[in-house]
Structures are given as structure tokens and as C-alpha cells.
Write a protein that holds these residues in place. Structure first.
Motif, PDB file in Angstrom:
ATOM      1  N   ASN A 128      11.054  16.287  -4.147  1.00  0.00           N
ATOM      2  CA  ASN A 128       9.963  16.861  -4.953  1.00  0.00           C
ATOM      3  C   ASN A 128       8.926  16.037  -5.772  1.00  0.00           C
ATOM      4  OD1 ASN A 128      10.924  19.335  -4.387  1.00  0.00           O
ATOM      5  ND2 ASN A 128      12.229  19.371  -6.381  1.00  0.00           N
ATOM      6  N   SER A 129       9.055  14.511  -5.088  1.00  0.00           N
ATOM      7  CA  SER A 129       7.946  13.542  -5.728  1.00  0.00           C
ATOM      8  C   SER A 129       6.760  13.816  -4.835  1.00  0.00           C
ATOM      9  CB  SER A 129       8.302  12.112  -5.486  1.00  0.00           C
ATOM     10  OG  SER A 129       8.812  11.810  -4.245  1.00  0.00           O
ATOM     11  N   THR A 130       5.785  13.130  -5.101  1.00  0.00           N
ATOM     12  CA  THR A 130       4.513  13.104  -4.340  1.00  0.00           C
ATOM     13  C   THR A 130       4.301  11.679  -3.911  1.00  0.00           C
ATOM     14  OG1 THR A 130       3.803  14.433  -5.851  1.00  0.00           O
ATOM     15  CG2 THR A 130       2.137  13.592  -4.610  1.00  0.00           C
ATOM     16  N   ILE A 131       3.634  11.541  -2.479  1.00  0.00           N
ATOM     17  CA  ILE A 131       3.237  10.506  -2.024  1.00  0.00           C
ATOM     18  C   ILE A 131       1.689  10.384  -2.159  1.00  0.00           C
ATOM     19  CG2 ILE A 131       3.108   9.111  -0.078  1.00  0.00           C
ATOM     20  CD1 ILE A 131       5.799   9.759  -0.857  1.00  0.00           C
ATOM     21  N   ARG A 132       1.170   9.407  -3.230  1.00  0.00           N
ATOM     22  CA  ARG A 132      -0.075   9.491  -3.576  1.00  0.00           C
ATOM     23  C   ARG A 132      -1.061   8.348  -2.999  1.00  0.00           C
ATOM     24  NH1 ARG A 132       0.627   8.452 -10.009  1.00  0.00           N
ATOM     25  NH2 ARG A 132       1.691   6.580  -9.036  1.00  0.00           N
ATOM     26  N   ASN A 133      -2.154   8.460  -3.040  1.00  0.00           N
ATOM     27  CA  ASN A 133      -2.920   7.679  -2.511  1.00  0.00           C
ATOM     28  C   ASN A 133      -3.579   6.450  -3.345  1.00  0.00           C
ATOM     29  OD1 ASN A 133      -5.017   5.946  -1.116  1.00  0.00           O
ATOM     30  ND2 ASN A 133      -6.295   7.586  -0.731  1.00  0.00           N
ATOM     31  N   PRO A 134      -3.034   5.395  -3.257  1.00  0.00           N
ATOM     32  CA  PRO A 134      -3.191   4.252  -4.206  1.00  0.00           C
ATOM     33  C   PRO A 134      -4.458   3.730  -4.127  1.00  0.00           C
ATOM     34  CG  PRO A 134      -1.816   3.059  -2.754  1.00  0.00           C
ATOM     35  CD  PRO A 134      -2.026   4.646  -2.267  1.00  0.00           C
ATOM     36  N   LEU A 135      -5.124   3.943  -3.238  1.00  0.00           N
ATOM     37  CA  LEU A 135      -6.627   3.403  -2.993  1.00  0.00           C
ATOM     38  C   LEU A 135      -7.734   3.923  -3.737  1.00  0.00           C
ATOM     39  CD1 LEU A 135      -6.621   2.575   0.692  1.00  0.00           C
ATOM     40  CD2 LEU A 135      -5.995   1.253  -1.170  1.00  0.00           C
TER      41      LEU A 135
ATOM     42  N   LEU B 288       0.859  -1.252   0.000  1.00  0.00           N
ATOM     43  CA  LEU B 288      -0.024   0.063  -0.061  1.00  0.00           C
ATOM     44  C   LEU B 288       0.804   1.377  -0.090  1.00  0.00           C
ATOM     45  CD1 LEU B 288      -2.739   1.651   0.562  1.00  0.00           C
ATOM     46  CD2 LEU B 288      -2.123   1.132   2.737  1.00  0.00           C
ATOM     47  N   TYR B 289       1.909   1.276   0.818  1.00  0.00           N
ATOM     48  CA  TYR B 289       2.619   2.488   0.924  1.00  0.00           C
ATOM     49  C   TYR B 289       3.741   2.744  -0.210  1.00  0.00           C
ATOM     50  CZ  TYR B 289       0.443   2.000   5.532  1.00  0.00           C
ATOM     51  OH  TYR B 289      -0.504   2.016   6.427  1.00  0.00           O
ATOM     52  N   CYS B 290       4.033   1.706  -0.761  1.00  0.00           N
ATOM     53  CA  CYS B 290       5.030   1.643  -1.923  1.00  0.00           C
ATOM     54  C   CYS B 290       4.338   2.110  -3.101  1.00  0.00           C
ATOM     55  CB  CYS B 290       5.729   0.309  -2.123  1.00  0.00           C
ATOM     56  SG  CYS B 290       6.741  -0.334  -0.751  1.00  0.00           S
ATOM     57  N   ALA B 291       3.100   1.666  -3.382  1.00  0.00           N
ATOM     58  CA  ALA B 291       2.243   1.913  -4.475  1.00  0.00           C
ATOM     59  C   ALA B 291       2.013   3.307  -4.330  1.00  0.00           C
ATOM     60  CB  ALA B 291       0.978   0.811  -4.492  1.00  0.00           C
ATOM     61  N   GLY B 292       2.095   4.095  -3.209  1.00  0.00           N
ATOM     62  CA  GLY B 292       1.750   5.564  -3.317  1.00  0.00           C
ATOM     63  C   GLY B 292       2.960   6.287  -3.705  1.00  0.00           C
ATOM     64  N   ILE B 293       4.258   5.922  -3.867  1.00  0.00           N
ATOM     65  CA  ILE B 293       5.355   6.662  -4.210  1.00  0.00           C
ATOM     66  C   ILE B 293       5.528   6.843  -5.588  1.00  0.00           C
ATOM     67  CG2 ILE B 293       7.816   6.429  -4.014  1.00  0.00           C
ATOM     68  CD1 ILE B 293       7.332   5.299  -0.963  1.00  0.00           C
ATOM     69  N   ALA B 294       5.464   8.059  -5.911  1.00  0.00           N
ATOM     70  CA  ALA B 294       5.720   8.398  -7.425  1.00  0.00           C
ATOM     71  C   ALA B 294       7.011   9.089  -7.449  1.00  0.00           C
ATOM     72  CB  ALA B 294       4.457   9.228  -7.738  1.00  0.00           C
TER      73      ALA B 294
ATOM     74  N   ASN C  75      -4.463  11.027  -9.232  1.00  0.00           N
ATOM     75  CA  ASN C  75      -3.499  11.796  -8.031  1.00  0.00           C
ATOM     76  C   ASN C  75      -4.463  12.002  -6.808  1.00  0.00           C
ATOM     77  OD1 ASN C  75      -1.007  11.410  -9.774  1.00  0.00           O
ATOM     78  ND2 ASN C  75      -1.850  13.053 -11.169  1.00  0.00           N
ATOM     79  N   SER C  76      -5.291  11.370  -6.601  1.00  0.00           N
ATOM     80  CA  SER C  76      -6.137  11.587  -5.306  1.00  0.00           C
ATOM     81  C   SER C  76      -5.371  11.798  -4.001  1.00  0.00           C
ATOM     82  CB  SER C  76      -7.179  10.674  -5.083  1.00  0.00           C
ATOM     83  OG  SER C  76      -8.076  10.569  -6.419  1.00  0.00           O
ATOM     84  N   PRO C  77      -5.791  12.616  -3.180  1.00  0.00           N
ATOM     85  CA  PRO C  77      -4.894  12.754  -1.972  1.00  0.00           C
ATOM     86  C   PRO C  77      -5.650  11.740  -1.066  1.00  0.00           C
ATOM     87  CG  PRO C  77      -6.674  14.546  -2.103  1.00  0.00           C
ATOM     88  CD  PRO C  77      -6.837  13.717  -3.445  1.00  0.00           C
ATOM     89  N   TRP C  78      -4.821  11.832   0.208  1.00  0.00           N
ATOM     90  CA  TRP C  78      -5.170  10.999   1.231  1.00  0.00           C
ATOM     91  C   TRP C  78      -6.250  11.591   2.203  1.00  0.00           C
ATOM     92  CZ3 TRP C  78      -2.888   6.100   2.276  1.00  0.00           C
ATOM     93  CH2 TRP C  78      -1.746   5.784   1.613  1.00  0.00           C
ATOM     94  N   PRO C  79      -7.381  11.056   2.199  1.00  0.00           N
ATOM     95  CA  PRO C  79      -8.486  11.682   3.111  1.00  0.00           C
ATOM     96  C   PRO C  79      -8.045  11.433   4.672  1.00  0.00           C
ATOM     97  CG  PRO C  79      -9.261   9.643   2.354  1.00  0.00           C
ATOM     98  CD  PRO C  79      -7.884   9.787   1.561  1.00  0.00           C
ATOM     99  N   PHE C  80      -8.309  12.673   5.242  1.00  0.00           N
ATOM    100  CA  PHE C  80      -8.433  12.416   6.867  1.00  0.00           C
ATOM    101  C   PHE C  80      -8.982  11.262   7.163  1.00  0.00           C
ATOM    102  CE2 PHE C  80      -6.882  16.955   6.831  1.00  0.00           C
ATOM    103  CZ  PHE C  80      -5.993  17.036   7.695  1.00  0.00           C
TER     104      PHE C  80
END
Length: 597
Positions: free
Chosen positions: A451-458, A437-443, A462-467
Motif C-alpha cells: 500500500n505504499s507509493t512510488i513517488r517521482n523524486p525529481l 533515483l528509483y529508491c528515492a521515490g519509494i515511500a 507527492n508529484s506523479p511520474w509524467p508520461f
């Protein structure tokens, strides 16, 4: 892309290059030595269009030529309040009030750069992209070169946003003595309260893909709370040996909460939560008092957590750098850290990580949040000097122990927690799988985390992680306080020298553990200091102290004035030495900390 994201034909559709700029190899200002390196490329970055020597490249720079980032605020506050008091029989009285307030905050941000325009200029510097008016046609952005005033003016983008808050509060309560017990009267307070809050944010100038301050889309939401509450103190024993007084305090509040997103019209169900407390206060004699309490607290999500979200770009650590201990100890191939790095596009020599590297993570508000619930236990003793001598009568002190546990807290998902989880520093990815889960979000961009983005793979795109609710926060510690004072006259000094008072406040944190998400192990941050971007309130020294001293002068007649209101004060603060917070997030690695101050 949204109007907050830079669009570029050089980026593969659907991909994201984080906070990097993208430059084609046709840019005429590329230095010759860099051209040679670019022409020697044979690989393919899937984030970028093309491959090999003709593939565009990623570029980043600090825009120092645009000056300091400055905000200008204009605040307008209006508030009305009315209330009434009235008797209810012989033993009770009632009070009621209503208040309405409005706050408007205009914030103009300077130091922003129009990133979309800069991207267009880098792609076609001599073709005068729309909006540039040719101001940057001869500007070289490579190397340490000053910006021309015309180019700086074209790229500068001040942004003004307006925040509005409206709050209405109404409360009614009755208070008085309910009945008499042998140890005294039993007072009680019963009441009801309404709180309604509305929040709006909009931009008065173009929101868009700017670099500098955070900009975003309009936001609007409302919350409504309706409460009933009661509180009492019950005297149990009074004027007995070793029990001068013994009291129990009880409190209760039940709150119904409802939230609405005013932009989408979505509204939550009306839900209820209970908070309560029990306190014991035992005064053994004139110089010793013991106290203990238990409290259940509830915190509903705030506007940012419900409707807004946030963005964070903290300092990061890249396990794929060839200088990390994990990299040095790792084998190669699948199931190893180096194998995972290779799967993310990191070359065999390791990733390039510049000092102070940052990565981005975006979080969105969520109406699916539940309230946090905290259980707090405290026990303590307060002592006054039992001796009547002049040197001892002003000595007082106390010590209190606290233990707090928050279940399902609403915490900001941390960028470094995601990285540490991906690379198994906390046991979250023992197989070093890139589909974790956490690797799939690393772009990564070009194999690097900078300067990369940690995305929400779920979620798609490029959706953000919801609170979200999850994890745990648990802390405990000791609070000490000592007060003392004396008159200078006791030392033989003249009466006009007055008196001296001193106060010492000391806190010892026994533990502070936090798990950011359900399923992740808690990390003990006791004795750590946060790094850039980790957020306020994320440093936990084991010891910290504040010493206050004050000298009050006595009365002296002087030219018709007296000095009895003259005093001198001093304050000294101590903070214990701390380890870098990343020591605990990346077990086995080495970081710099700080000495005690």
C-alpha cells in the motif's frame, strides 16, 4: 493535499502514507492484544506524528461489506456524414466527405467508500464526525465483523462522471491510372485529410478521496491533425518464366499535429511527422507468392498520455522480505541489499509482505511527449497446392516473419520496474544507494511496501511520474497459417453431408524485449505471463494457436425446407506454458508460472 488525497492531522505534514488508513491509539475499539503490541513500541515512524507507544498506526482492510464494485453506463452517440463522388477527366475520379460525431458516456460507479470520512471516523469514532450523523459511532472496524446498514449507507459514495468526445473528419482524394507500363497500368491515390478531436471529462457528483474506483479532477483537451498522403503500385514484370507478376507498392503520409490543454490553455507547436512504406509482391506461379515489406509508422500520444495520466496498483514483490533469495544471499551494512532495506526503515528481521501485496504509482499526462516511431520489417511466402487431385487441391498455407522496433515508446512506468531498479536486479543501482533515483521515490509505510507509493523524486511533493518517451520495445516472430477442406462424398458418404473446412493459425514469438525508461536495460518478456495489475497485452507466450473447423451440410429437402444453409463450427485455442513476468524483472528469485492450456 488535494481534494483527491485524504487529509489527517496524524500524518506528518508533507508526507504520504499511500493507500493506508491511519488510526490513533485512542480509538476505543482497538483489540486488547493489539493494544499490548502498540504499547510496547519504542521507535518512530517519520511518516506519522508522535513516536513510541502513543504514535498512531497504519491500518488496511478489504471492504467486503460494501458489496461488488459495479459500473452503470449510459451512452449517447450522434453522427453525421456527407460525401460526394465526381469524375476528373477520363482517367481519374475524385471523392470527398466530411463527418461529425459526438459521444457522451455517463458512468455511475457503485462500491466506492468515502475514505476521508472513514479516516475521520477512525480518528474520532464516538464524536460523530461531520457527515457521519453518528451512523458509525458504535462500529468496530477491526477483525472480521459485519458493517451495520446505517454505517455502510453513511460511507457509501456513488460517483458519476461524464466523458464527451467530439470528432470532425474531412477527406478529399483523387484516384486513377497515372500511366501504362509494359507490365500494366500504374494506379495512384493522392489526398488530404483533417481530423479534429475534442475530449472533456467532468464529475457530476463530488470527486474526492474515495476508495474503490479511480476518481480525479476535470480533464479537457483537443488534438488536430492535417495530413497529405499518396499511394501507388508499380508493376515491374508480368507473364515471364518464374515471374507471373512482380509489383512494388509505395505509400507516403505526412501529418502535422497540434495539441491543446483546454483547462490551462497550453498549446504545443504544430509539428510534422512522416510515415512511409515499401512493399514487394512476387507471384512466381499459380501456387507460390513471396511478399516483403518495410514500414515506418508514427504514433502521436493519445488523450490519456497528454492530458489525463493514470494510476496503477499492481501486485508487487518486496526484495526486503526475509524470504527472498536476494535477502538470504545479502550481507549487512552499506553497499548491500540489507543495508539499503535498513535505510528505508525495514527492521533487521525483514519486511512483512502479505500475499497479493500491491503498491501505487501515479502517472500524469504531459504535453512534452514526442511521437513514437516504429520500423517494421516483414517477409513471407504463401503457397497453394500445385497438385490437382481432389485430396490436395484445397491445401493452402503461408508463413511470415516480422520484426518490429519502437524507438522512444510512450510506456507506463511500471511499479515493479522501479522496485527492481532500486534493488539492482537489473544493474541500475550497483552501490545499493538509497539516494538512487528509483529508491528515492519509494515511500514505505512502516517499513513495508504494501500500500505504499512510488513517488517521482525529481518533482516536489507527492508529484506523479509524467508520461515520457524513453526505452525501447523490440519484438519478432513467425506467423503460420494452414487451410484445408474436403467433401464428405469423397469418403463415400451421401451428398447431403456436404463439406468440411479447417483452418490453423499459429504464432511463435521469437523475442519481446522492453526497456521502460532511457538508461534501463531491456528485459526479455518472451514466454511470460503478467500478474495482477500489470496491464492488458503484457503476456507473451512463445507459442499460441487457434484451430477452426466448420461442417457445411448439403441440400436436403425436409418439410418444405432445405439444410443447405445449416453448418456446425468448433474452435480450439492453445496457449503455451509461461513463466511469471516477475521472473524476468527480479532475476534470481522464484515465482509461480502457468501450464499450457
Amino acid at each position: 493535499a488535494t481534494n483527491l488525497q485524504v487529509a489527517s492531522a496524524l500524518v506528518t505534514p508533507g508526507q504520504n502514507i499511500g493507500a493506508n488508513l491511519v488510526v490513533p491509539v485512542t480509538n476505543p475499539f482497538i483489540p486488547n492484544d493489539l493494544k499490548t503490541l502498540l504499547a510496547a513500541r519504542t521507535g518512530d515512524d517519520p511518516l506519522l506524528v508522535g513516536s513510541g507507544a502513543t504514535e498512531p498506526f497504519l491500518f488496511a482492510f478489504r471492504p467486503l461489506g460494501f458489496g461488488a464494485r459495479i459500473s452503470q453506463f449510459q451512452n449517447t452517440v450522434v453522427q453525421y456524414m456527407a460525401g460526394v463522388k465526381f469524375p476528373i477527366g477520363e482517367n481519374f475520379k475524385g471523392e470527398a466527405y466530411i463527418s461529425q460525431g459526438r459521444t457522451e458516456i455517463d458512468r455511475t460507479q457503485f462500491g466506492n467508500i468515502n475514505t476521508q470520512l472513514l479516516t475521520n471516523i477512525l480518528a474520532h469514532p464516538t464524536q460523530n464526525p461531520a457527515g457521519s450523523n453518528g451512523a458509525c459511532a458504535t462500529q468496530n472496524f477491526f477483525g472480521d465483523r459485519p458493517l451495520s446498514s446505517t454505517c455502510r449507507t453513511a460511507l457509501e459514495s456513488p460517483v458519476t462522471r461524464r466523458e464527451q468526445y467530439e470528432q470532425t473528419i474531412g477527406q478529399f482524394f483523387i484516384s486513377g491510372d497515372l500511366f501504362e507500363l509494359p507490365a500494366g497500368a500504374v494506379p495512384i491515390v493522392l489526398g488530404a485529410e483533417h481530423r479534429g478531436i475534442e475530449y472533456n471529462l467532468r464529475f457530476l457528483s463530488n470527486p474526492g478521496p474515495f476508495s474503490g474506483f479511480t476518481v480525479g479532477l476535470p480533464e479537457a483537451g483537443s488534438s488536430a491533425f492535417n495530413d497529405i498522403f499518396g499511394e501507388t503500385i508499380i508493376p515491374i514484370v508480368k507473364d515471364m518464366p518464374y515471374i507471373e507478376s512482380l509489383e512494388v507498392g509505395l505509400g507516403f503520409r505526412y501529418s502535422w499535429a497540434q495539441f491543446e490543454d483546454l483547462l490551462t490553455g497550453r498549446r504545443t507547436e504544430n509539428r510534422g511527422s512522416a510515415t512511409y512504406k515499401a512493399e514487394l509482391n512476387w507471384k512466381a506461379n499459380d501456387w507460390a507468392r513471396l511478399r516483403a515489406s518495410y514500414q515506418r509508422a508514427v504514433r502521436e500520444p493519445n488523450f490519456q498520455e497528454l492530458f489525463v495520466g493514470t494510476a496503477s496498483a499492481p501486485q508487487i514483490f518486496d526484495p526486503c522480505s526475509a524470504f527472498t533469495n536476494a535477502w538470504k544471499a545479502s550481507g549487512t551494512g552499506p553497499g548491500t541489499l540489507r543495508g539499503l532495506c535498513a535505510a528505508q526503515g525495514v527492521p533487521a528481521a525483514g519486511a512483512t509482505t502479505a500475499p497479493g501485496s500491491q503498491a501505487n504509482i501515479n502517472l500524469s499526462g504531459s504535453l512534452d511527449l514526442d511521437p513514437e516511431k516504429a520500423d517494421t520489417y516483414t517477409v513471407g511466402i504463401a503457397l497453394s497446392s500445385p497438385w490437382e487431385g481432389q485430396w490436395t487441391s484445397r491445401l493452402r498455407g503461408s508463413v511470415d516473419y516480422y520484426n518490429i522496433e519502437i524507438a522512444d515508446p510512450i510506456v507506463i512506468f511500471d511499479t515493479n520496474t522501479a522496485i527492481a531498479s532500486c534493488f539492482n536486479y537489473n544493474g541500475a543501482n550497483p552501490s545499493y544507494s538509497n539516494t538512487n533515483l528509483y529508491c528515492a521515490g519509494i515511500a514505505r509505510t512502516g517499513g513495508n511496501l504494501t500500500n505504499s507509493t512510488i513517488r517521482n523524486p525529481l518533482l516536489p511533493g507527492n508529484s506523479p511520474w509524467p508520461f515520457e518517451n524513453g526505452g525501447i520495445i523490440k519484438t519478432s516472430g513467425l506467423d503460420f497459417q494452414i487451410d484445408y477442406g474436403f467433401d464428405w462424398e469423397w469418403l463415400g458418404a451421401p451428398e447431403w453431408m456436404g463439406s468440411f473446412q479447417a483452418n490453423l493459425l499459429l504464432t511463435h514469438v521469437l523475442e519481446y524485449k522492453q526497456a521502460d525508461r532511457t538508461g534501463l536495460p531491456p528485459v526479455d518478456y518472451t514466454g511470460t505471463i503478467s500478474y495482477f495489475g500489470a496491464g492488458l497485452g503484457t503476456s507473451f507466450p512463445e507459442w499460441k494457436a487457434t484451430f477452426n473447423a466448420r461442417w457445411d451440410l448439403g441440400q436436403i429437402g425436409m418439410m418444405g425446407y432445405t439444410t443447405e444453409d445449416l453448418s456446425f463450427g468448433a474452435r480450439v485455442r492453445y496457449i503455451d506454458a509461461m513463466e511469471n513476468r516477475q521472473f524476468r524483472q527480479y532475476e534470481g528469485e522464484t515465482f509461480l508460472g502457468t501450464a499450457g492450456v
